[in-house]
Design an enzyme around this catalytic site. Structure first.
Site, PDB file in Angstrom:
ATOM      1  CG  ASP A   1      47.946 -27.389  39.474  1.00 57.15           C
ATOM      2  OD1 ASP A   1      48.266 -26.649  38.543  1.00 57.15           O
ATOM      3  OD2 ASP A   1      48.748 -28.128  40.072  1.00 57.15           O
TER       4      ASP A   1
ATOM      5  CD  GLU B   1      47.402 -26.689  34.758  1.00 56.14           C
ATOM      6  OE1 GLU B   1      48.332 -25.898  34.531  1.00 56.14           O
ATOM      7  OE2 GLU B   1      47.534 -27.667  35.510  1.00 56.14           O
TER       8      GLU B   1
END
Length: 668
Positions: A323, A377
């Protein structure tokens, strides 16, 4: 090949790329000389925290700024007592040895940390089990020493095929208005994922987080699976069962930042604000209200690398979706920054320590689990994301193509149907760096949160509430359903690498996601998934779910996303007709909202074709305007006999997939 061999436009930045590679290789050499191996460096979780060894409990913690440290719990009336005081060792490490009978499975404990000018309760940084008190809402660590979990996935291996990812949140995966559990997910949701054809599950919110509504992204305890969903063994049961079904499991790994909470998390852990994080304002994330790791510290590297190793080995995860990678890569975190030239990647704003950490993390992950999947990401498009560290890259397997869902929402919001430009659509969906594999997706979980809308909800809006019965005709719903299918089909058809869907979006889940909070009277009404809408054959949601299932299974059968080459056949912006060929499949789309075309010519090589998927199939809510049983033969152009085309009837708002059929020789 090195990164610069793929992209000659990187030539002016060759020295910076070389510096990146040399630092990575020199770091590996230093680690090997000092620790023996990268894997040995990433073993801090075996040293720190609470462990039962040689008939006694041993607890270690790294807290260099602390002046005193105590283990506290019911055994000490939650007060610091001399009998439970830790001894300081070199390097700011503290240790205590305790008799075996002092602690038993299930007991709660914390640290009492003393520093110059203050003191406070803390949860150990390497705690592997934390629980929240239902009355005080405070978290504490819990002694966790159950019977060893019996795995039965020894013969499971990540499939040698592109990942088709089903992204899911354990807590909000149930129909009931509550927090779902790992066991409920294994029993009720895994079979749905299997039946839907997806080969990989991406679990969100695994690491413990104090605030449920953070979607799992404000992590407090990096080694502890969230206890609000069940026990560690129940998470292992979920993963084990997924493996038995042939589904690999990756987790959302949050190493980009940490929650600001001090008693539950790492912030001001030993009394200093910069133990794990950068000093001053650089240690605070300006947009996320969280703390930013200092990736240049060896102790922080050990902590995070050990975290990577821990989840792979202890829970048998098959990889990670990292993330917030963009936030890690740049001092400006990518906030309000447009990346319009190569200079934006190499202008001195990149965090070389973070780049090194990510390169080491990916090296470690693939040493431990050679078939692991690592996804970044990352929205800036930094060159080298999916190239190995020893070739000037960062070592991810895939980059999440975050621009695609943004493009779709922007198109739906800002353009009328007549303005949709099929050439632009094809370009936006098929573009990627030459060395890069991507995971493409039509819509993200962020777009389902309160304040935004999913694709179907944005297309259908209020009509969704009254016109989703199969017996209720509605032109707005017809349009929404048609475009929902076409958007998914073209996104999957152009994805080079893999494809992702957030749970429920495949059948057009209504409304939004809103976790319980004070503003909604702590309601779970919108923090769940209404699977009954798909199960009900009297509702149009089922059409969308069945189409998605057929689409995914076709992609797997034909190994669609494993083939990098896509051949654009036609992009007529006036007619809004687009055609491209890939993996022996011919994709044809007519995005025009009202104009159907008869005998429309689609350029392609000579041969014969048969329709294998139509968005206009009545089983998917279409109008059955195309004869799917026909075999379509190409015709030579009248002015050039060496070039061929298919002559097709193309109804408005429809997508087709045709498969090239074998042609028998006239000689047998």
């Amino acid at each position: 090949m090195r990164l610069i061999d793929y992209d000659p436009w990187l030539q002016p930045y060759g020295s910076q790329l070389e510096k990146r590679r040399v630092r990575f290789e020199e770091s590996l050499d230093l680690i090997a000389n000092r620790w023996g191996s990268l894997k040995s460096l990433a073993s801090a979780h075996e040293e720190f925290g609470l462990h039962f060894s040689k008939g006694q409990w041993v607890f270690r913690e790294w807290a260099p700024h602390a002046t005193e440290l105590y283990l506290v719990g019911p055994f000490s009336d939650w007060q610091p007592q001399k009998a439970y005081k830790l001894m300081r060792q070199d390097g700011g490490v503290w240790v205590i040895h305790l008799a075996s009978e002092l602690l038993k499975h299930g007991d709660h404990y914390k640290l009492w940390m003393v520093w110059e000018g203050g003191a406070g309760m803390r949860i150990p940084a390497y705690a592997t089990r934390t629980v929240q008190d239902s009355d005080t809402l405070l978290f504490s660590a819990q002694v966790w020493r159950p019977e060893p979990f019996q795995w039965s996935d020894q013969h499971f291996s990540v499939a040698d095929e592109p990942p088709l990812i089903y992204e899911a949140h354990t807590g909000m995966a149930q129909i009931e208005e509550k927090v779902g559990s790992y066991l409920e997910f294994a029993e009720k949701i895994l079979p749905r994922i299997k039946e839907a054809g997806y080969n990989m599950l991406q679990l969100m919110a695994v690491q413990e987080h104090p605030y449920y509504g953070s979607f799992g992204y404000h992590v407090s305890n990096f080694f502890a699976p969230s206890s609000r969903f069940g026990t560690p063994e129940e998470l292992k049961f979920l993963i084990n069962k997924a493996h038995q079904m042939g589904i690999s499991v990756i987790m959302d790994l949050v190493h980009s930042h940490s929650v600001r909470n001090e008693e539950e998390g790492l912030s001001r852990f030993d009394g200093s604000y910069h133990q794990y994080f950068h000093k001053g304002e650089r240690g605070n994330h300006p947009a996320w209200d969280s703390r930013c790791f200092d990736y240049g510290k060896e102790e922080v590297q050990r902590f995070l690398l050990s975290n990577c190793r821990y989840w792979l080995e202890e829970f048998h995860f098959d990889g990670y979706r990292f993330d917030g990678v963009t936030s890690m890569l740049y001092y400006h975190h990518g906030l309000e920054k447009a990346f319009t030239s190569y200079d934006d990647y190499f202008n001195g704003q990149q965090d070389d320590d973070a780049i090194l950490y990510l390169s080491l993390a990916n090296q470690l992950i693939h040493e431990i689990h050679p078939k692991a999947v690592s996804i970044a990401e990352e929205m800036s498009g930094m060159p080298g994301m999916t190239i190995a560290g020893d070739r000037d890259g960062l070592g991810f397997d895939f980059r999440l193509s975050m621009g695609v869902p943004d493009f779709w929402i922007k198109t739906i919001k800002e353009q009328t149907d007549e303005q949709w430009n099929v050439g632009q659509i094809y370009h936006e969906l098929s573009q990627h760096r030459p060395e890069e594999k991507i995971i493409s997706y039509a819509e993200s979980h962020d777009q389902a949160l309160v304040g935004d809308k999913t694709i179907l909800f944005r297309l259908a809006d209020k009509e969704m509430y009254d016109s989703m019965s199969v017996n209720t005709p509605n032109l707005i719903i017809d349009r929404a359903i048609a475009l929902h299918k076409m958007i998914r089909l073209i996104t999957l058809g152009t994805a080079y690498g893999g494809y992702l869907n957030f749970m429920g979006n495949e059948f057009g889940h209504p409304e939004w996601i809103d976790f319980p909070r004070e503003g909604n009277q702590w309601s779970y009404k919108y923090a769940r998934r209404q699977w009954q809408l798909f199960d009900n054959e009297a509702l149009k949601f089922r059409w969308l779910g069945l189409f998605d299932r057929t689409m995914i299974l076709l992609a797997r059968k034909e190994k669609l996303n494993a083939v990098p080459e896509i051949y654009l056949k036609l992009a007529n912006t006036i007619d809004q007709v687009l055609a491209f060929e890939r993996a022996g499949l011919l994709f044809i789309f007519n995005f025009h909202p009202s104009q159907s075309y008869t005998d429309y010519g689609i350029p392609t090589n000579a041969g014969k074709f048969k329709i294998v998927l139509s968005t206009d199939d009545p089983g998917f809510g279409g109008f059955d305007r195309v004869n799917k049983s026909m075999v379509y033969f190409t015709q030579a152009l009248s002015n050039n006999k060496t070039q061929h085309q298919l002559r097709m009837y193309l109804p408005a708002r429809m997508g087709l997939v045709l498969k090239r059929q074998p042609v028998k020789s006239v000689y047998g």
